[in-house]
Design a protein around this motif. Structure first.
Motif, PDB file in Angstrom:
ATOM      1  N   SER A  58       1.057  -1.234   0.113  1.00 22.57           N
ATOM      2  CA  SER A  58       0.014  -0.059   0.116  1.00 22.57           C
ATOM      3  C   SER A  58       0.915   1.367   0.168  1.00 22.57           C
ATOM      4  CB  SER A  58      -0.969  -0.181   1.176  1.00 22.57           C
ATOM      5  OG  SER A  58      -0.113   0.067   2.315  1.00 22.57           O
ATOM      6  N   ARG A 103       0.281   5.305   1.089  1.00 24.73           N
ATOM      7  CA  ARG A 103      -0.493   6.164   1.856  1.00 24.73           C
ATOM      8  C   ARG A 103      -0.203   7.625   1.721  1.00 24.73           C
ATOM      9  NH1 ARG A 103      -1.119   4.664   7.969  1.00 24.73           N
ATOM     10  NH2 ARG A 103       0.881   5.664   8.046  1.00 24.73           N
ATOM     11  N   GLU A 128      -5.708  12.012   4.951  1.00 27.89           N
ATOM     12  CA  GLU A 128      -5.020  10.741   4.480  1.00 27.89           C
ATOM     13  C   GLU A 128      -5.718   9.949   3.618  1.00 27.89           C
ATOM     14  OE1 GLU A 128      -4.115   7.727   7.642  1.00 27.89           O
ATOM     15  OE2 GLU A 128      -2.706   9.230   8.537  1.00 27.89           O
ATOM     16  N   THR A 158      -5.390   6.484   1.350  1.00 27.75           N
ATOM     17  CA  THR A 158      -4.437   5.119   1.270  1.00 27.75           C
ATOM     18  C   THR A 158      -4.745   4.205  -0.107  1.00 27.75           C
ATOM     19  OG1 THR A 158      -4.284   4.992   3.387  1.00 27.75           O
ATOM     20  CG2 THR A 158      -3.852   3.083   2.318  1.00 27.75           C
TER      21      THR A 158
END
Length: 130
Positions: free
Chosen positions: A16, A18, A42, A44
């Motif tokens: 991932s 972010r 945020e 992600t």
């Protein structure tokens, strides 16, 4: 719009990415034209798909000013599961409503980024980089 386009291939161990956008506006007062109530946001990306050359693009939108570019700090963190394997801070990223800001370069290894601030209205014209 903020667009981060990688020039290096997505490693197999990345699960991932972010992004944290610092001090973004949450409200807009239409009568005064002012943005208020800033927070850190945020975003992600965990379903990472690559282009044919193995690179990746990340695109997200940030509410900004219609009149002039505002600057934001944006952090990109690359993860393998819960382990952070790369961390980049992009400082003073210029964002303006109706315009596209593009950063391109190696994200997954430490290397310099190329910055392209598109000045043409991306809804109507092709971007012009400077």
């Amino acid at each position: 719009q903020f667009n981060l386009s990688t020039t290096d291939a997505l490693p197999d161990d990345v699960t991932s990415v972010r992004f944290t956008i610092y001090d973004t506006d949450t409200r807009y007062n239409i009568s005064t034209g002012e943005h208020t109530n800033t927070i850190d946001r945020e975003v992600t990306f965990s379903s990472l798909s690559t282009r044919q050359d193995g690179t990746v693009s990340f695109i997200f939108y940030i509410m900004s000013s219609d009149a002039a570019a505002e600057t934001y700090d944006i952090r990109a963190q690359v993860f393998n599961g819960d382990d952070e394997i790369e961390n980049r801070l992009f400082e003073d990223v210029e964002i303006r409503n109706g315009y596209k800001t593009t950063y391109s370069g190696a994200l997954f290894v430490t290397a310099p980024m190329n910055i392209i601030f598109s000045v043409a209205d991306w809804n109507t014209f092709d971007p012009v980089a400077f």
